[in-house]
Write an enzyme that holds these catalytic residues in place. Structure first.
Site, PDB file in Angstrom:
ATOM      1  N   ASP A  87      13.947   5.376  59.591  1.00 55.70           N
ATOM      2  CA  ASP A  87      12.860   5.318  60.576  1.00 55.70           C
ATOM      3  C   ASP A  87      13.248   4.381  61.713  1.00 55.70           C
ATOM      4  O   ASP A  87      14.134   3.524  61.579  1.00 55.70           O
ATOM      5  CB  ASP A  87      11.571   4.833  59.917  1.00 55.70           C
ATOM      6  CG  ASP A  87      11.015   5.849  58.916  1.00 55.70           C
ATOM      7  OD1 ASP A  87      11.383   7.036  59.039  1.00 55.70           O
ATOM      8  OD2 ASP A  87      10.245   5.443  58.028  1.00 55.70           O
ATOM      9  N   TYR A  92      18.719  -0.567  49.502  1.00 61.15           N
ATOM     10  CA  TYR A  92      17.745  -1.088  50.460  1.00 61.15           C
ATOM     11  C   TYR A  92      17.396  -2.530  50.113  1.00 61.15           C
ATOM     12  O   TYR A  92      17.569  -2.987  48.979  1.00 61.15           O
ATOM     13  CB  TYR A  92      16.444  -0.276  50.402  1.00 61.15           C
ATOM     14  CG  TYR A  92      16.594   1.193  50.714  1.00 61.15           C
ATOM     15  CD1 TYR A  92      16.414   1.677  52.001  1.00 61.15           C
ATOM     16  CD2 TYR A  92      16.893   2.106  49.703  1.00 61.15           C
ATOM     17  CE1 TYR A  92      16.531   3.030  52.284  1.00 61.15           C
ATOM     18  CE2 TYR A  92      17.014   3.460  49.970  1.00 61.15           C
ATOM     19  CZ  TYR A  92      16.836   3.914  51.259  1.00 61.15           C
ATOM     20  OH  TYR A  92      16.953   5.254  51.532  1.00 61.15           O
ATOM     21  N   TYR A 110      11.533   8.341  49.390  1.00 61.76           N
ATOM     22  CA  TYR A 110      10.675   7.671  50.383  1.00 61.76           C
ATOM     23  C   TYR A 110      10.386   6.260  49.872  1.00 61.76           C
ATOM     24  O   TYR A 110       9.567   6.060  48.951  1.00 61.76           O
ATOM     25  CB  TYR A 110       9.376   8.449  50.583  1.00 61.76           C
ATOM     26  CG  TYR A 110       9.556   9.788  51.259  1.00 61.76           C
ATOM     27  CD1 TYR A 110       9.770   9.862  52.636  1.00 61.76           C
ATOM     28  CD2 TYR A 110       9.507  10.968  50.531  1.00 61.76           C
ATOM     29  CE1 TYR A 110       9.933  11.095  53.263  1.00 61.76           C
ATOM     30  CE2 TYR A 110       9.655  12.197  51.149  1.00 61.76           C
ATOM     31  CZ  TYR A 110       9.877  12.255  52.513  1.00 61.76           C
ATOM     32  OH  TYR A 110      10.037  13.464  53.138  1.00 61.76           O
TER      33      TYR A 110
END
Length: 554
Positions: free
Chosen positions: A372, A442, A515
């Site tokens: 994003d 992440y 996600y």
């Protein structure tokens, strides 16, 4: 430059005449290893049936088409310095035929093998030899500024040529099938117009460009011939032919891999629409018996094909990994209602610095997934592939290193690149294979609604290849199908933040396509389990960074 490969029309008649002057041709005479095979050519012509050669010349078939139809061995009529006038002179002398003197466009090849064409201004350009044509093409290649190490020659001709050739061969079969020379000389050896043109101009092009021709070459030279007369006119004419049985054969015969109908006669056309010859001059037709005539349903041609020249390189690819340091940079250019989202894009920063070095027309950016706009890409970086269209220059390793240093040295420090290099088309395959196999790591800044306990840290660290189910997130439902996806959380660990009991850093490794934001807060129960459901409290993600994209193949 336009996004498409730029096409160059061969239009400057003055330049054409200058380049194809006798001086220019002689200066490249040394490009041919062999002397012009005039003796062989004379012998080949004398071996052909004179009355048939005379008949073909009479209906406007050019010299090279006559020789290719007879399958003349070694393609001696393709010699780069052999002019059209020289060929015709030899054929007319042997056949005892005298032309009217005016230039006539070939009714079969439509002027292609006469090296005659119309430019973009509808002006007729006429050259004498293959070498003249090669000179023009070489000039335009050099004008485009391409760096080449080989080339592939492509030729496209109108369907009308194949139809006319089919009609001619059918007529010759009906008229001459009983003659001894027919089976030996015609059906098995006829050479196509495209092959003759390629054979004639490839060798001089190799000399003029100082590179070799190869069908696997990355640089393409394309000659596209078109003609105003629509091919469906020929289909309409063919519908008027009546079938007649010829001898014992009735059906299709293959000539140079093209179907040739052997039982057509032209009985429904006037003499203005059909070319008829007897082997004598066309003004003596009335003196011949119909059985002696070669009747071919081909219209006379008043203008040659239009030629469009194109030179282009097949796409080159540069691959590497990019880093994104800003939370206000999108991966690709993002415009909503004519308003730009973010201050820049990874695509534009990388592409705008590489394209000028390659002197290409345009570029396309491909990446192994995307983050994003508010997510940073750190650590090892994300694999990407930049596709350069019609590059004039292929950057050297030194140039690629300069490009990498230039991007990494930009003042705004929005984007960086690693391991930049030129790859072949296999880079695209590796990208696709790697996308299916990759894992991502992440680091997320998380807030929970209660203080973090040691048991929480322990339970999270015990996760190993945990399966989760994710419905399409609410935030992207307007542009993605409502599906339920199974994903894997490979491992997780919590890093405490000093002085804070409700904030922590969550490090995790997941299957591609997970996600992460929804995995943290649960997306109103649409992701199960989630960090919130595991800890039994409300959880929110405040910031997210991608720290690694594992792709062994890239």
């Amino acid at each position: 430059m336009s996004n498409e490969v730029e096409s160059v029309q061969v239009s400057d008649v003055t330049e054409v005449n200058q380049l194809s002057s006798s001086t220019a041709v002689e200066s490249h005479a040394g490009s041919c290893d062999d002397e012009m095979p005039l003796q062989l050519l004379n012998e080949a012509v004398r071996s052909m049936p004179n009355h048939v050669v005379k008949a073909l010349l009479s209906i406007g078939v050019c010299s090279r088409c006559v020789l290719r139809i007879f399958g003349t061995e070694d393609r001696i009529y393709c010699h780069p310095l052999l002019s059209q006038s020289m060929l015709r002179s030899i054929l007319e002398e042997v056949a005892g035929f005298k032309s009217e003197g005016n230039f006539q466009i070939c009714s079969i090849c439509l002027g292609i093998l006469q090296f005659c064409y119309c430019d973009d201004k509808e002006t007729m350009v006429k050259m004498e030899s293959p070498n003249d044509m090669a000179l023009i093409i070489a000039q335009l290649v050099k004008k485009e500024g391409h760096q080449i190490d080989g080339f592939s020659l492509e030729v496209s001709v109108p369907q009308l040529i194949l139809e006319n050739e089919s009609s001619l061969l059918s007529g010759m079969k009906m008229r001459y099938e009983s003659e001894p020379w027919f089976q030996e000389r015609l059906l098995s050896k006829c050479v196509s117009v495209k092959d003759v043109l390629k054979f004639a101009i490839t060798k001089p092009l190799e000399t003029l460009l100082d590179v070799k021709s190869s069908t696997a070459g990355c640089f393409r030279i394309r000659l596209t011939y078109t003609h105003k007369r629509a091919s469906d006119n020929s289909v309409e004419r063919n519908q008027g032919f009546k079938r007649r049985k010829i001898g014992k054969e009735n059906g299709l015969h293959n000539v140079n891999d093209e179907p040739v109908i052997t039982n057509k006669v032209c009985s429904d056309y006037s003499t203005d629409e059909t070319i008829c010859v007897t082997g004598r001059s066309s003004n003596l037709l009335q003196d011949q018996e119909p059985s002696e005539q070669l009747t071919v349903p081909i219209d006379k041609v008043s203008e040659p094909c239009q030629l469009v020249y194109l030179c282009y390189r097949t796409h080159i690819y540069l691959c590497g990994r990019y880093l994104k340091f800003s939370r206000n940079v999108s991966q690709t250019r993002w415009i909503i209602d004519e308003e730009r989202m973010g201050e820049a894009s990874v695509e534009e920063i990388i592409g705008s610095n590489i394209l000028p070095m390659c002197q290409g027309d345009n570029y396309k950016f491909h990446a192994a997934g995307r983050e994003d706009i508010d997510v940073r890409m750190l650590g090892s970086g994300r694999p990407f592939l930049l596709e350069i269209q019609n590059a004039r220059q292929v950057p050297s390793e030194e140039t690629v290193n300069e490009i990498e240093s230039k991007i990494n040295g930009l003042e705004n420090k929005l984007v960086g690149v690693k391991n930049l290099k030129v790859v072949g088309s296999q880079g695209w395959t590796l990208m696709r294979e790697g996308e299916a196999e990759k894992q991502k790591q992440y680091c997320a800044l998380v807030w929970i609604s209660r203080p973090l306990e040691d048991e929480d840290v322990q339970s999270i660290s015990l996760v190993n290849d945990m399966k989760i189910l994710q419905k399409t997130p609410i935030r992207v439902l307007h542009r993605r199908s409502p599906l339920e996806r199974e994903k894997i959380i490979h491992w997780m660990k919590i890093e405490r933040i000093a002085g804070s009991s409700q904030y922590f850093l969550l490090h995790l490794c997941t299957q591609a396509g997970t996600y992460i934001k929804e995995f943290v807060h649960g997306d109103l129960g649409r992701t199960q389990p989630s960090i919130g459901s595991i800890l039994g409290c409300r959880a929110e993600i405040l910031r997210l960074d991608v720290t690694d994209v594992k792709m062994d193949s890239f």
